[in-house]
Design a protein around this motif. Structure first.
Motif, PDB file in Angstrom:
ATOM      1  N   ASP A  37       0.697  -1.173   0.044  1.00  0.00           N
ATOM      2  CA  ASP A  37      -0.013  -0.019   0.034  1.00  0.00           C
ATOM      3  C   ASP A  37       0.853   1.262   0.018  1.00  0.00           C
ATOM      4  OD1 ASP A  37      -2.320  -1.376   0.014  1.00  0.00           O
ATOM      5  OD2 ASP A  37      -2.625  -1.526   2.079  1.00  0.00           O
ATOM      6  N   TRP A 182      -6.074   3.259   0.148  1.00  0.00           N
ATOM      7  CA  TRP A 182      -4.951   2.248  -0.054  1.00  0.00           C
ATOM      8  C   TRP A 182      -5.000   1.356  -1.316  1.00  0.00           C
ATOM      9  CZ3 TRP A 182      -1.186   3.936   3.022  1.00  0.00           C
ATOM     10  CH2 TRP A 182      -1.322   4.258   4.211  1.00  0.00           C
ATOM     11  N   THR A 184      -4.918  -1.777  -1.361  1.00  0.00           N
ATOM     12  CA  THR A 184      -5.863  -3.067  -1.088  1.00  0.00           C
ATOM     13  C   THR A 184      -7.286  -2.576  -0.844  1.00  0.00           C
ATOM     14  OG1 THR A 184      -4.757  -2.817   1.221  1.00  0.00           O
ATOM     15  CG2 THR A 184      -3.743  -4.455  -0.208  1.00  0.00           C
TER      16      THR A 184
END
Length: 233
Positions: A37, A182, A184
């Motif tokens: 990230d 981020w 993810t």
């Protein structure tokens, strides 16, 4: 197209994406993938010319609000072959999108993941981070529209499907670029959308009547019946 042709791939997509999403949700809840990230966030912050940020804000704005619901309505109108079917398919597309958003919100509340530092933001954002709302919503809208386009024009619609998919992809990427999510979070949004769409298609393939999935070609005969007949046979 038979029920098995739809329900099989849709069921496997729901299972695979759902499993991957659950694993990722557990990882981000434990704050595990921070290295990956951070790499994406650092690159984004370091490459922000004014024009690129303006374009990214415009693209990201299409991932929420009226645009996804307008695309869901369009999908319903394309998928239906009669006025009655268009009403039903529009309701189903809107329900898929709305229920997916609701479920995503509950997951977001459960995971409770913080966003990147506000000093890195180039856009406004609220609430928790995982999974990304704009990413999920745009991917769901794109998914139902791609499915509808595939029914409306089974052949020759590949370029249109690619354009729709690229739009959803860009919306997700802008969330990373603008620093409000981020990587993810965005990946989680894509996985969630694939899993939810797969579950919806699996359910529809199993429970919708056969007459709904057949084209309204009243009075038409199979292609071979249109061949000229030889009266001397």
């Amino acid at each position: 197209m038979s029920r098995r042709d739809v329900s099989g791939p849709a069921g496997w997509a729901a299972l695979g994406a759902g499993t991957a999403f659950a694993i990722l949700a557990a990882a981000v809840h434990a704050d595990a993938p921070r290295w990956l990230d951070d790499r994406f966030l650092s690159w984004s912050v370091a490459h922000r010319p004014h024009l690129a940020v303006t374009v990214a804000r415009g693209v990201t704005a299409t991932g929420t609000g009226a645009v996804p619901y307008a695309l869901a309505v369009l999908a319903g109108l394309l998928a239906g072959r009669s006025p009655k079917q268009r009403v039903l398919t529009t309701v189903l597309c809107l329900a898929c999108l709305a229920m997916g958003q609701t479920l995503r919100f509950e997951v977001m509340q459960l995971v409770h993941r913080s966003r990147p530092p506000t000093t890195d933001w180039a856009a406004h954002a609220t609430r928790w981070a995982f999974p990304s709302g704009h990413t999920t919503t745009s991917a769901l809208a794109a998914g139902v529209l791609i499915a509808a386009v595939s029914l409306w024009a089974p052949r020759g619609a590949t370029p249109l499907r690619i354009v729709i998919g690229c739009w959803a992809l860009l919306v997700g990427l802008t969330r990373i670029y603008l620093g409000v999510h981020w990587f993810t979070d965005v990946l989680g949004g894509w996985l969630f959308a694939v899993g939810w769409l797969g579950a919806c298609l699996w359910a529809l393939a199993r429970w919708l009547p056969d007459s709904f999935r057949q084209s309204d070609t009243v009075g038409q005969r199979p292609a071979e019946d249109h061949a000229p007949q030889n009266p001397h046979r």
